[in-house]
Design a protein around this motif. Structure first.
Motif, PDB file in Angstrom:
ATOM      1  N   ILE A  24       0.878  -1.211   0.179  1.00  0.00           N
ATOM      2  CA  ILE A  24       0.090  -0.087   0.023  1.00  0.00           C
ATOM      3  C   ILE A  24       1.056   1.128  -0.054  1.00  0.00           C
ATOM      4  O   ILE A  24       1.944   1.181   0.144  1.00  0.00           O
ATOM      5  CB  ILE A  24      -0.982  -0.049   1.242  1.00  0.00           C
ATOM      6  CG1 ILE A  24      -0.149   0.010   2.548  1.00  0.00           C
ATOM      7  CG2 ILE A  24      -1.994  -1.452   0.952  1.00  0.00           C
ATOM      8  CD1 ILE A  24      -0.868   0.270   3.771  1.00  0.00           C
ATOM      9  N   TYR A  35      -0.337 -10.176   6.950  1.00  0.00           N
ATOM     10  CA  TYR A  35      -1.378  -9.659   7.900  1.00  0.00           C
ATOM     11  C   TYR A  35      -1.292 -10.522   9.375  1.00  0.00           C
ATOM     12  O   TYR A  35      -0.803 -11.671   9.453  1.00  0.00           O
ATOM     13  CB  TYR A  35      -2.751 -10.182   7.340  1.00  0.00           C
ATOM     14  CG  TYR A  35      -3.279  -9.096   6.582  1.00  0.00           C
ATOM     15  CD1 TYR A  35      -4.082  -9.557   5.310  1.00  0.00           C
ATOM     16  CD2 TYR A  35      -3.453  -7.832   6.861  1.00  0.00           C
ATOM     17  CE1 TYR A  35      -4.658  -8.492   4.385  1.00  0.00           C
ATOM     18  CE2 TYR A  35      -4.094  -7.049   6.079  1.00  0.00           C
ATOM     19  CZ  TYR A  35      -4.629  -7.170   5.000  1.00  0.00           C
ATOM     20  OH  TYR A  35      -5.112  -6.404   4.178  1.00  0.00           O
ATOM     21  N   LEU A  57      -0.075  -5.370  11.516  1.00  0.00           N
ATOM     22  CA  LEU A  57       0.525  -5.604  10.061  1.00  0.00           C
ATOM     23  C   LEU A  57       1.709  -6.056  10.009  1.00  0.00           C
ATOM     24  O   LEU A  57       2.796  -5.464   9.852  1.00  0.00           O
ATOM     25  CB  LEU A  57       0.257  -4.507   9.210  1.00  0.00           C
ATOM     26  CG  LEU A  57       0.164  -4.595   7.755  1.00  0.00           C
ATOM     27  CD1 LEU A  57      -0.945  -5.423   7.416  1.00  0.00           C
ATOM     28  CD2 LEU A  57       0.109  -3.390   7.074  1.00  0.00           C
ATOM     29  N   TRP A 195      -4.867  -2.791  -5.226  1.00  0.00           N
ATOM     30  CA  TRP A 195      -3.728  -2.793  -4.370  1.00  0.00           C
ATOM     31  C   TRP A 195      -2.429  -2.435  -5.270  1.00  0.00           C
ATOM     32  O   TRP A 195      -2.336  -2.633  -6.535  1.00  0.00           O
ATOM     33  CB  TRP A 195      -3.391  -4.203  -3.649  1.00  0.00           C
ATOM     34  CG  TRP A 195      -4.321  -4.701  -2.786  1.00  0.00           C
ATOM     35  CD1 TRP A 195      -5.232  -5.604  -2.979  1.00  0.00           C
ATOM     36  CD2 TRP A 195      -4.461  -4.220  -1.625  1.00  0.00           C
ATOM     37  NE1 TRP A 195      -6.214  -5.745  -1.918  1.00  0.00           N
ATOM     38  CE2 TRP A 195      -5.446  -4.849  -0.985  1.00  0.00           C
ATOM     39  CE3 TRP A 195      -3.889  -3.253  -0.729  1.00  0.00           C
ATOM     40  CZ2 TRP A 195      -6.140  -4.632   0.401  1.00  0.00           C
ATOM     41  CZ3 TRP A 195      -4.308  -3.049   0.706  1.00  0.00           C
ATOM     42  CH2 TRP A 195      -5.365  -3.773   1.161  1.00  0.00           C
ATOM     43  N   LYS A 219     -11.881   0.909  -4.551  1.00  0.00           N
ATOM     44  CA  LYS A 219     -11.029   1.742  -4.044  1.00  0.00           C
ATOM     45  C   LYS A 219      -9.665   1.360  -4.523  1.00  0.00           C
ATOM     46  O   LYS A 219      -9.436   0.073  -4.722  1.00  0.00           O
ATOM     47  CB  LYS A 219     -11.058   1.612  -2.385  1.00  0.00           C
ATOM     48  CG  LYS A 219     -10.223   2.527  -1.715  1.00  0.00           C
ATOM     49  CD  LYS A 219     -10.508   2.838  -0.225  1.00  0.00           C
ATOM     50  CE  LYS A 219      -9.927   1.790   0.552  1.00  0.00           C
ATOM     51  NZ  LYS A 219     -10.101   2.112   2.001  1.00  0.00           N
ATOM     52  N   LYS A 221      -5.573   2.257  -4.497  1.00  0.00           N
ATOM     53  CA  LYS A 221      -4.598   2.508  -3.829  1.00  0.00           C
ATOM     54  C   LYS A 221      -3.736   3.656  -4.591  1.00  0.00           C
ATOM     55  O   LYS A 221      -3.264   3.299  -5.779  1.00  0.00           O
ATOM     56  CB  LYS A 221      -3.552   1.437  -3.464  1.00  0.00           C
ATOM     57  CG  LYS A 221      -4.148   0.669  -2.602  1.00  0.00           C
ATOM     58  CD  LYS A 221      -4.314   1.284  -0.916  1.00  0.00           C
ATOM     59  CE  LYS A 221      -4.948   0.186   0.060  1.00  0.00           C
ATOM     60  NZ  LYS A 221      -5.304   0.878   1.268  1.00  0.00           N
ATOM     61  N   ASP A 249      -6.929   5.877  -1.936  1.00  0.00           N
ATOM     62  CA  ASP A 249      -6.537   5.752  -0.598  1.00  0.00           C
ATOM     63  C   ASP A 249      -5.038   6.020  -0.616  1.00  0.00           C
ATOM     64  O   ASP A 249      -4.325   5.086  -1.297  1.00  0.00           O
ATOM     65  CB  ASP A 249      -6.988   4.402  -0.313  1.00  0.00           C
ATOM     66  CG  ASP A 249      -6.551   4.238   1.298  1.00  0.00           C
ATOM     67  OD1 ASP A 249      -6.827   2.912   1.810  1.00  0.00           O
ATOM     68  OD2 ASP A 249      -5.744   5.212   1.897  1.00  0.00           O
ATOM     69  N   ASN A 251      -2.985   6.010   2.134  1.00  0.00           N
ATOM     70  CA  ASN A 251      -2.161   5.743   3.308  1.00  0.00           C
ATOM     71  C   ASN A 251      -1.301   6.701   3.977  1.00  0.00           C
ATOM     72  O   ASN A 251      -0.140   5.984   4.152  1.00  0.00           O
ATOM     73  CB  ASN A 251      -1.943   4.223   3.168  1.00  0.00           C
ATOM     74  CG  ASN A 251      -2.998   3.214   2.762  1.00  0.00           C
ATOM     75  OD1 ASN A 251      -3.236   2.652   1.762  1.00  0.00           O
ATOM     76  ND2 ASN A 251      -3.469   2.599   4.111  1.00  0.00           N
ATOM     77  N   GLU A 275      -8.588   9.120   0.523  1.00  0.00           N
ATOM     78  CA  GLU A 275      -8.557   8.634   2.129  1.00  0.00           C
ATOM     79  C   GLU A 275      -7.117   8.836   2.460  1.00  0.00           C
ATOM     80  O   GLU A 275      -6.215   8.521   1.734  1.00  0.00           O
ATOM     81  CB  GLU A 275      -9.071   7.110   2.103  1.00  0.00           C
ATOM     82  CG  GLU A 275      -8.792   6.367   3.308  1.00  0.00           C
ATOM     83  CD  GLU A 275      -9.345   4.977   3.375  1.00  0.00           C
ATOM     84  OE1 GLU A 275     -10.096   4.540   2.407  1.00  0.00           O
ATOM     85  OE2 GLU A 275      -8.960   3.970   3.977  1.00  0.00           O
ATOM     86  N   GLU A 301      -9.162   4.893   9.966  1.00  0.00           N
ATOM     87  CA  GLU A 301      -8.586   3.577  10.193  1.00  0.00           C
ATOM     88  C   GLU A 301      -7.289   3.707  11.345  1.00  0.00           C
ATOM     89  O   GLU A 301      -7.122   2.870  11.947  1.00  0.00           O
ATOM     90  CB  GLU A 301      -8.244   2.874   9.108  1.00  0.00           C
ATOM     91  CG  GLU A 301      -7.086   3.414   8.311  1.00  0.00           C
ATOM     92  CD  GLU A 301      -6.697   2.874   7.144  1.00  0.00           C
ATOM     93  OE1 GLU A 301      -7.405   2.666   6.212  1.00  0.00           O
ATOM     94  OE2 GLU A 301      -5.540   1.965   7.067  1.00  0.00           O
ATOM     95  N   HIS A 351     -13.833   1.190   8.133  1.00  0.00           N
ATOM     96  CA  HIS A 351     -12.513   0.651   7.864  1.00  0.00           C
ATOM     97  C   HIS A 351     -12.595  -0.889   7.949  1.00  0.00           C
ATOM     98  O   HIS A 351     -13.083  -1.217   8.905  1.00  0.00           O
ATOM     99  CB  HIS A 351     -11.318   1.066   8.084  1.00  0.00           C
ATOM    100  CG  HIS A 351      -9.860   0.669   7.929  1.00  0.00           C
ATOM    101  ND1 HIS A 351      -9.430  -0.252   9.004  1.00  0.00           N
ATOM    102  CD2 HIS A 351      -9.451   0.314   7.022  1.00  0.00           C
ATOM    103  CE1 HIS A 351      -8.148  -0.800   8.333  1.00  0.00           C
ATOM    104  NE2 HIS A 351      -8.256  -0.483   7.198  1.00  0.00           N
ATOM    105  N   GLY A 353      -9.808  -3.571   6.584  1.00  0.00           N
ATOM    106  CA  GLY A 353      -8.796  -3.840   5.602  1.00  0.00           C
ATOM    107  C   GLY A 353      -7.889  -5.050   6.385  1.00  0.00           C
ATOM    108  O   GLY A 353      -6.694  -4.347   6.361  1.00  0.00           O
ATOM    109  N   GLU A 382     -16.254  -1.300   4.030  1.00  0.00           N
ATOM    110  CA  GLU A 382     -15.256  -1.825   3.283  1.00  0.00           C
ATOM    111  C   GLU A 382     -15.405  -3.334   3.175  1.00  0.00           C
ATOM    112  O   GLU A 382     -15.595  -4.096   4.462  1.00  0.00           O
ATOM    113  CB  GLU A 382     -13.815  -1.333   3.751  1.00  0.00           C
ATOM    114  CG  GLU A 382     -12.667  -1.732   2.843  1.00  0.00           C
ATOM    115  CD  GLU A 382     -11.354  -1.061   3.239  1.00  0.00           C
ATOM    116  OE1 GLU A 382     -11.210  -0.682   4.464  1.00  0.00           O
ATOM    117  OE2 GLU A 382     -10.376  -1.501   2.457  1.00  0.00           O
TER     118      GLU A 382
HETATM  119  C1  LIG Z   1      -3.103  -2.827   4.914  1.00  0.00           C
HETATM  120  C2  LIG Z   1      -4.466  -3.158   5.252  1.00  0.00           C
HETATM  121  O1  LIG Z   1      -5.042  -4.139   4.527  1.00  0.00           O
HETATM  122  C3  LIG Z   1      -5.432  -2.041   5.142  1.00  0.00           C
HETATM  123  O2  LIG Z   1      -5.916  -1.407   6.289  1.00  0.00           O
HETATM  124  C4  LIG Z   1      -5.161  -1.093   4.093  1.00  0.00           C
HETATM  125  C5  LIG Z   1      -6.047   0.085   4.176  1.00  0.00           C
HETATM  126  O3  LIG Z   1      -5.537   1.031   4.352  1.00  0.00           O
HETATM  127  C6  LIG Z   1      -7.454   0.012   3.987  1.00  0.00           C
HETATM  128  O4  LIG Z   1      -8.272   1.065   3.581  1.00  0.00           O
HETATM  129  O5  LIG Z   1      -8.284  -1.257   3.663  1.00  0.00           O
END
Ligand SMILES: C[C@H](O)[C@@H](O)CC(=O)C(=O)O
Length: 437
Positions: A24, A35, A57, A195, A219, A221, A249, A251, A275, A301, A351, A353, A382
């Motif tokens: 990301i 994860y 993470l 992604w 969404k 990245k 997004d 991040n 985001e 998040e 959120h 993810g 999400e």
């Molecule tokens: C990295 C994670 O899977 C997740 O939190 C990524 C992220 O930012 C999201 O919006 O989902």
């Protein structure tokens, strides 16, 4: 009436799942993250257990496990009834201890640990009541819900009386929204098409597959090369068209000035939201980015407490409130944030993810619709297609909507086989990985 179960032990597990190598925007996690989650099980003197986790993470999960073990001393030895009689007091006890506050307050590893334990109490409570958490909340009274919330630091934005007024206003029509959710589910969006690290062909294929499955919100990245961000976004637009929603997004990738430039540069994509364009702690920065770009700003998040969300709402920094099930201290604190968002007229788009976040957050999104906003307008939850196979009650998605669970609890219990395989470092996967390394 059966005696309330007494919590006798808190078991913890450091869980790490080798995931497909995605990445990301923020550099911090661009190095093949796994994860992971700090998982806890509250054993009791009955057959019922409570399960909770906090999402991490890949690195530092062991710190969260240690913090859970440390905080569990507030819980072990008490009955569920002693705790749930005043959940607001319990939440303040767990997060407000005068000594633990030096590890926070209400942020960082100690707060993530509180999240896992608070959520485990809600899982245990819902199992004892033989209901999913969303229904346990749905069938409470406004007074019971307000009693779950610690208003100490937010009563300048949302008083107990204002929270009660919102709940009492929505109470008469609650049953019809419960029936609607059971039939139609909650609208969702997919993060799984965009992604970093995905080839153009893979993005196109995933967009086509998602459209066929009924997804309408996507969404992507961003935060890489500026021209490539725009190119990938236009590629997604080619696939999904302009009538569907595209969110981007970053991040936390940029400083405020660059975020203004980069967000402006992506306006040709007609993003439904930008985001995390900058640091999640920069309340005034998000207000400036929102003001100077005119693009809807989504954040949450990584916002560690209800106080952060309060300020984002008061400062005009936020268009989309992205609560996270275990970034703040679990259900209680999220009830406060959801009711604050309802008061400010800001849609909640949670959120989800990561490990278990989808399983968790559908319950909170249901609470928002049933009790707080009473609306699904501009609200999507999400969904990422990671690791649901490890849960006994995995999320159920139909045509881009979460179909709510009816199983008792908070949907977060992890299969024993998965615990045996991915516990770190003793799990069979990691044991074999280290022998082959
Ligand atoms: C990295 C994670 O899977 C997740 O939190 C990524 C992220 O930012 C999201 O919006 O989902």
């Amino acid at each position: 009436m059966a005696a309330s179960p007494r919590i006798t032990r808190c078991r913890t597990v450091d869980l790490r799942f080798p995931t497909s190598r995605f990445s990301i925007g923020s550099d911090a996690v661009n190095k093949d993250p796994d994860y992971s989650a700090a998982y806890c099980v509250l054993e009791t003197d009955s057959s019922v257990e409570g399960h909770g986790l906090t999402f991490t993470l890949g690195r530092g999960t062991e710190l969260c496990v240690m913090a859970i073990e440390f905080l569990s001393r507030f819980i072990v030895g008490r009955t569920l009834e002693e705790i749930t009689t005043d959940m607001g007091a319990f939440a303040r006890e767990l997060t407000g201890d005068t000594q633990f506050r030096w590890l926070g307050p209400e942020k960082g590893v100690i707060h993530l640990a509180a999240a896992a334990l608070v959520n485990a109490i809600w899982d245990l409570w819902a199992r004892v009541e033989n209901k999913p958490v969303w229904l346990l909340l749905a069938e409470m009274t406004p007074e019971q819900i307000v009693k779950c919330i610690d208003f100490r630091y937010i009563d300048d934005a949302l008083s107990p009386e204002e929270a009660l007024a919102i709940l009492r206003h929505n109470e008469p029509t609650r049953a019809e929204r419960i029936a609607f959710l059971r039939e139609k589910g909650l609208p969702a969006y997919t993060t799984s098409v965009g992604w970093f690290g995905f080839s153009d062909e893979k993005i196109r294929r995933l967009c086509k597959e998602a459209l066929a499955e009924g997804w309408t919100h996507f969404k992507l990245k961003v935060g890489g090369d500026p021209a490539d961000d725009l190119r990938r976004g236009l590629l997604v637009r080619e696939e999904i068209g302009w009538e569907n929603k595209l969110m981007v997004d970053a991040n936390q990738k940029w400083g405020v000035l660059e975020a203004i430039d980069r967000t402006t540069a992506l306006k040709p994509l007609q993003p439904w939201w930008m985001e995390e364009p900058t640091s999640p702690d920069d309340i005034l920065g998000h207000a400036r980015i929102r003001r100077e770009t005119g693009v809807r700003i989504a954040i949450g998040e990584h916002c560690h407490s209800k106080v952060m969300f309060k300020q984002l709402m008061q400062a005009g920094s936020i268009d989309v409130c992205q609560i996270d099930s275990c970034r703040v201290a679990g259900v209680n604190e999220n009830l406060a944030i959801i009711l604050m968002a309802a008061k400010f007229g800001i849609p909640v788009c949670p959120h989800a993810g990561g490990v278990g976040l989808c399983e968790y957050v559908q319950h909170l999104a249901a609470f928002d619709y049933i009790w707080a906003s009473a609306s699904l307008k501009d609200r999507v939850v999400e969904f990422v297609d990671h690791l649901h196979e490890h849960f006994l009650v995995p999320t159920r998605i139909e045509r881009g909507r979460y179909m709510l669970p009816e199983a008792a609890g908070y949907s977060i219990e992890i299969r024993k086989e998965s615990l045996q395989e991915y516990a770190f470092p003793q799990g069979t996967y990691w044991a074999s990985a280290s022998t082959t390394a």
